[in-house]
Write a protein that holds these residues in place. Sequence first.
Motif, PDB file in Angstrom:
ATOM      1  N   LEU A 160      -1.906  12.910 -43.975  1.00 51.16           N
ATOM      2  CA  LEU A 160      -2.475  13.808 -42.975  1.00 51.16           C
ATOM      3  C   LEU A 160      -3.673  13.148 -42.291  1.00 51.16           C
ATOM      4  CD1 LEU A 160      -2.596  16.642 -41.638  1.00 51.16           C
ATOM      5  CD2 LEU A 160      -4.142  17.319 -43.500  1.00 51.16           C
ATOM      6  N   LEU A 161      -3.628  13.085 -40.964  1.00 52.57           N
ATOM      7  CA  LEU A 161      -4.767  12.595 -40.185  1.00 52.57           C
ATOM      8  C   LEU A 161      -5.713  13.736 -39.835  1.00 52.57           C
ATOM      9  CD1 LEU A 161      -2.961  10.137 -37.729  1.00 52.57           C
ATOM     10  CD2 LEU A 161      -4.585   9.508 -39.524  1.00 52.57           C
ATOM     11  N   ILE A 162      -5.148  14.840 -39.340  1.00 53.40           N
ATOM     12  CA  ILE A 162      -5.980  15.982 -38.974  1.00 53.40           C
ATOM     13  C   ILE A 162      -5.111  17.238 -38.888  1.00 53.40           C
ATOM     14  CG2 ILE A 162      -5.755  15.674 -36.469  1.00 53.40           C
ATOM     15  CD1 ILE A 162      -8.767  16.419 -36.281  1.00 53.40           C
ATOM     16  N   GLN A 163      -5.670  18.337 -39.408  1.00 53.16           N
ATOM     17  CA  GLN A 163      -4.970  19.624 -39.369  1.00 53.16           C
ATOM     18  C   GLN A 163      -4.988  20.179 -37.950  1.00 53.16           C
ATOM     19  OE1 GLN A 163      -3.784  20.651 -42.442  1.00 53.16           O
ATOM     20  NE2 GLN A 163      -2.608  22.299 -41.493  1.00 53.16           N
ATOM     21  N   ASP A 164      -4.007  21.015 -37.652  1.00 59.37           N
ATOM     22  CA  ASP A 164      -3.903  21.592 -36.321  1.00 59.37           C
ATOM     23  C   ASP A 164      -4.904  22.722 -36.109  1.00 59.37           C
ATOM     24  OD1 ASP A 164      -2.434  20.654 -34.269  1.00 59.37           O
ATOM     25  OD2 ASP A 164      -0.580  21.646 -34.814  1.00 59.37           O
ATOM     26  N   THR A 165      -5.690  22.607 -35.059  1.00 61.03           N
ATOM     27  CA  THR A 165      -6.590  23.660 -34.617  1.00 61.03           C
ATOM     28  C   THR A 165      -6.486  23.721 -33.098  1.00 61.03           C
ATOM     29  OG1 THR A 165      -8.121  23.208 -36.427  1.00 61.03           O
ATOM     30  CG2 THR A 165      -8.966  24.500 -34.598  1.00 61.03           C
ATOM     31  N   PHE A 166      -6.329  24.915 -32.553  1.00 56.12           N
ATOM     32  CA  PHE A 166      -6.202  25.067 -31.106  1.00 56.12           C
ATOM     33  C   PHE A 166      -7.357  25.896 -30.558  1.00 56.12           C
ATOM     34  CE2 PHE A 166      -1.978  23.988 -32.432  1.00 56.12           C
ATOM     35  CZ  PHE A 166      -1.487  23.205 -31.397  1.00 56.12           C
ATOM     36  N   ILE A 167      -7.895  25.437 -29.441  1.00 54.32           N
ATOM     37  CA  ILE A 167      -8.944  26.165 -28.752  1.00 54.32           C
ATOM     38  C   ILE A 167      -8.515  26.404 -27.308  1.00 54.32           C
ATOM     39  CG2 ILE A 167     -10.798  25.229 -30.204  1.00 54.32           C
ATOM     40  CD1 ILE A 167     -11.467  23.302 -27.907  1.00 54.32           C
ATOM     41  N   ALA A 168      -9.065  27.445 -26.695  1.00 54.56           N
ATOM     42  CA  ALA A 168      -8.779  27.739 -25.284  1.00 54.56           C
ATOM     43  C   ALA A 168      -9.858  27.077 -24.433  1.00 54.56           C
ATOM     44  CB  ALA A 168      -8.771  29.243 -25.047  1.00 54.56           C
ATOM     45  N   VAL A 169      -9.427  26.307 -23.426  1.00 55.91           N
ATOM     46  CA  VAL A 169     -10.377  25.596 -22.559  1.00 55.91           C
ATOM     47  C   VAL A 169     -10.007  25.811 -21.092  1.00 55.91           C
ATOM     48  CG1 VAL A 169     -10.930  23.821 -24.273  1.00 55.91           C
ATOM     49  CG2 VAL A 169      -9.035  23.453 -22.677  1.00 55.91           C
ATOM     50  N   ALA A 170     -11.020  25.694 -20.251  1.00 52.87           N
ATOM     51  CA  ALA A 170     -10.814  25.845 -18.805  1.00 52.87           C
ATOM     52  C   ALA A 170     -11.921  25.112 -18.070  1.00 52.87           C
ATOM     53  CB  ALA A 170     -10.795  27.327 -18.410  1.00 52.87           C
ATOM     54  N   SER A 171     -11.731  24.940 -16.789  1.00 52.57           N
ATOM     55  CA  SER A 171     -12.766  24.342 -15.947  1.00 52.57           C
ATOM     56  C   SER A 171     -13.904  25.350 -15.759  1.00 52.57           C
ATOM     57  CB  SER A 171     -12.176  23.974 -14.592  1.00 52.57           C
ATOM     58  OG  SER A 171     -13.195  23.706 -13.651  1.00 52.57           O
ATOM     59  N   PRO A 172     -15.159  24.918 -15.829  1.00 51.97           N
ATOM     60  CA  PRO A 172     -16.274  25.842 -15.560  1.00 51.97           C
ATOM     61  C   PRO A 172     -16.210  26.414 -14.143  1.00 51.97           C
ATOM     62  CG  PRO A 172     -17.033  23.562 -15.633  1.00 51.97           C
ATOM     63  CD  PRO A 172     -15.632  23.570 -16.144  1.00 51.97           C
ATOM     64  N   GLU A 173     -15.590  25.665 -13.243  1.00 52.45           N
ATOM     65  CA  GLU A 173     -15.407  26.147 -11.873  1.00 52.45           C
ATOM     66  C   GLU A 173     -14.533  27.403 -11.845  1.00 52.45           C
ATOM     67  OE1 GLU A 173     -12.972  24.678  -7.890  1.00 52.45           O
ATOM     68  OE2 GLU A 173     -13.696  23.177  -9.331  1.00 52.45           O
ATOM     69  N   LEU A 174     -13.538  27.431 -12.726  1.00 46.93           N
ATOM     70  CA  LEU A 174     -12.649  28.590 -12.802  1.00 46.93           C
ATOM     71  C   LEU A 174     -13.344  29.783 -13.439  1.00 46.93           C
ATOM     72  CD1 LEU A 174      -9.633  29.610 -12.497  1.00 46.93           C
ATOM     73  CD2 LEU A 174      -9.365  28.965 -14.894  1.00 46.93           C
ATOM     74  N   ALA A 227      -0.790  20.138 -19.168  1.00 45.69           N
ATOM     75  CA  ALA A 227      -1.502  21.412 -19.220  1.00 45.69           C
ATOM     76  C   ALA A 227      -3.017  21.178 -19.190  1.00 45.69           C
ATOM     77  CB  ALA A 227      -1.107  22.182 -20.474  1.00 45.69           C
ATOM     78  N   ILE A 228      -3.483  20.132 -19.876  1.00 41.66           N
ATOM     79  CA  ILE A 228      -4.913  19.801 -19.865  1.00 41.66           C
ATOM     80  C   ILE A 228      -5.351  19.395 -18.460  1.00 41.66           C
ATOM     81  CG2 ILE A 228      -6.646  18.170 -20.716  1.00 41.66           C
ATOM     82  CD1 ILE A 228      -5.062  18.089 -23.358  1.00 41.66           C
ATOM     83  N   ASP A 229      -4.557  18.555 -17.803  1.00 42.62           N
ATOM     84  CA  ASP A 229      -4.892  18.137 -16.436  1.00 42.62           C
ATOM     85  C   ASP A 229      -4.935  19.324 -15.485  1.00 42.62           C
ATOM     86  OD1 ASP A 229      -5.055  15.528 -17.261  1.00 42.62           O
ATOM     87  OD2 ASP A 229      -3.041  14.976 -16.600  1.00 42.62           O
ATOM     88  N   ALA A 230      -4.018  20.283 -15.686  1.00 43.41           N
ATOM     89  CA  ALA A 230      -4.024  21.484 -14.850  1.00 43.41           C
ATOM     90  C   ALA A 230      -5.277  22.312 -15.100  1.00 43.41           C
ATOM     91  CB  ALA A 230      -2.767  22.316 -15.120  1.00 43.41           C
ATOM     92  N   ALA A 231      -5.722  22.361 -16.357  1.00 37.37           N
ATOM     93  CA  ALA A 231      -6.955  23.093 -16.674  1.00 37.37           C
ATOM     94  C   ALA A 231      -8.155  22.421 -16.019  1.00 37.37           C
ATOM     95  CB  ALA A 231      -7.135  23.179 -18.181  1.00 37.37           C
ATOM     96  N   ILE A 232      -8.211  21.102 -16.051  1.00 40.43           N
ATOM     97  CA  ILE A 232      -9.302  20.362 -15.410  1.00 40.43           C
ATOM     98  C   ILE A 232      -9.322  20.650 -13.908  1.00 40.43           C
ATOM     99  CG2 ILE A 232     -10.118  18.043 -14.838  1.00 40.43           C
ATOM    100  CD1 ILE A 232      -9.054  17.131 -17.577  1.00 40.43           C
ATOM    101  N   ALA A 233      -8.139  20.828 -13.335  1.00 37.90           N
ATOM    102  CA  ALA A 233      -8.021  21.116 -11.903  1.00 37.90           C
ATOM    103  C   ALA A 233      -8.234  22.596 -11.591  1.00 37.90           C
ATOM    104  CB  ALA A 233      -6.652  20.668 -11.395  1.00 37.90           C
ATOM    105  N   ALA A 234      -8.731  23.371 -12.571  1.00 37.74           N
ATOM    106  CA  ALA A 234      -9.054  24.798 -12.394  1.00 37.74           C
ATOM    107  C   ALA A 234      -7.833  25.641 -12.052  1.00 37.74           C
ATOM    108  CB  ALA A 234     -10.148  24.980 -11.342  1.00 37.74           C
ATOM    109  N   GLY A 252     -18.754  18.456 -19.846  1.00 33.70           N
ATOM    110  CA  GLY A 252     -18.781  19.711 -19.111  1.00 33.70           C
ATOM    111  C   GLY A 252     -17.636  19.867 -18.130  1.00 33.70           C
ATOM    112  N   THR A 253     -16.686  18.905 -18.127  1.00 35.07           N
ATOM    113  CA  THR A 253     -15.516  19.019 -17.260  1.00 35.07           C
ATOM    114  C   THR A 253     -14.660  20.217 -17.676  1.00 35.07           C
ATOM    115  OG1 THR A 253     -15.513  16.615 -17.004  1.00 35.07           O
ATOM    116  CG2 THR A 253     -13.508  17.786 -16.355  1.00 35.07           C
ATOM    117  N   LEU A 254     -14.631  20.471 -18.978  1.00 35.31           N
ATOM    118  CA  LEU A 254     -13.974  21.643 -19.534  1.00 35.31           C
ATOM    119  C   LEU A 254     -14.958  22.397 -20.413  1.00 35.31           C
ATOM    120  CD1 LEU A 254     -10.481  20.231 -20.624  1.00 35.31           C
ATOM    121  CD2 LEU A 254     -10.915  21.756 -18.684  1.00 35.31           C
ATOM    122  N   VAL A 255     -14.754  23.704 -20.543  1.00 37.82           N
ATOM    123  CA  VAL A 255     -15.589  24.511 -21.432  1.00 37.82           C
ATOM    124  C   VAL A 255     -14.681  25.313 -22.356  1.00 37.82           C
ATOM    125  CG1 VAL A 255     -17.533  24.687 -19.840  1.00 37.82           C
ATOM    126  CG2 VAL A 255     -15.704  26.398 -19.749  1.00 37.82           C
TER     127      VAL A 255
END
Length: 296
Positions: A160-174, A227-234, A252-255
């Motif tokens: 095991l390298l790392i356990q799965d943890t998911f967080i919700a992120v978005a652009s601060p602009e959004l 999906a990450i790139d779409a979030a960065i693009a707000a 601060g590109t994503l929060v």
Amino acid sequence: MKQLNHLPSLNALKAFEAASRHLNFKLAAEELRVTQSAIAQHIRRLEEELGLKLFERQAKGVNLTANGRKYAASITQAFNLIHEATQSFYYSNQQITISVTPTFAAKWLIPRLSQFTQSHPDIDLQILATERISHFQNDGVDLAIRYGKPPFGAGLNTELLIQDTFIAVASPELMNTDQPYLDIQSLDQFTLLHDAHNLWTHFIEKLKSQHTQNLFKNIRFNQTSLAIDAAIAAQGITLTHPIFVNSELASGTLVKVFPQELVMETGFYLVYPRHPVGVKALSEVRHWLFMQFDQI
């Protein structure tokens, strides 16, 4: 067993070896990129040539007979010797091939490659980025970082390298709010960006929201990196493992949208054969990978 004056067909032996590992002709056919009937035909001819039964056919697949198990052990060992002899030519340059998903390569591994080349100038690292599960022998793979839950196959070391943890992120602009986190009741004002894991339903349940998925606008991607790139693009809010967005969160590109995190039983695992070739170079790459995750 018949007395043979020649070796059986190499294709038949390959079909038998693959079928003995999978205990399934269909999976063996997919691995060797042939039809299922071709596998069955090779096995039948091999059994006729040897004069003994190798498999017991059952409703949900096949099982090896006692003779089949004995023969499979020897044939697998023979193929491993051939593979090691062939691969030994490549290890004079200390080449290590590592199989990873495109998202893992783009968002985690590539930003760290300069560190690796500086600390290990004698190792040529070859990155095989694919959504398909690579076969160690057929694809010449030494190490694989695989997502999910073990076991990943017989004869493999799994760490095991790392356990799965998911967080919700978005652009601060959004987000456009002075509050540190979003109110769950206003989530339906935003577009949910999905990747292949499709975990938004689980995350919303964790937030104890009364919303249903039908209330949300959705955009779906087959890769996490998109999906990450779409979030960065707000374009909306996405769920992702923090390791893929650490730099974006730091800059601060994503929060982070909610304080809650979704912990799963899955994770990223380092997988490699139990009897690898080029042990020294492989050990150094393995050690470097664990060092990187220890710093997270």
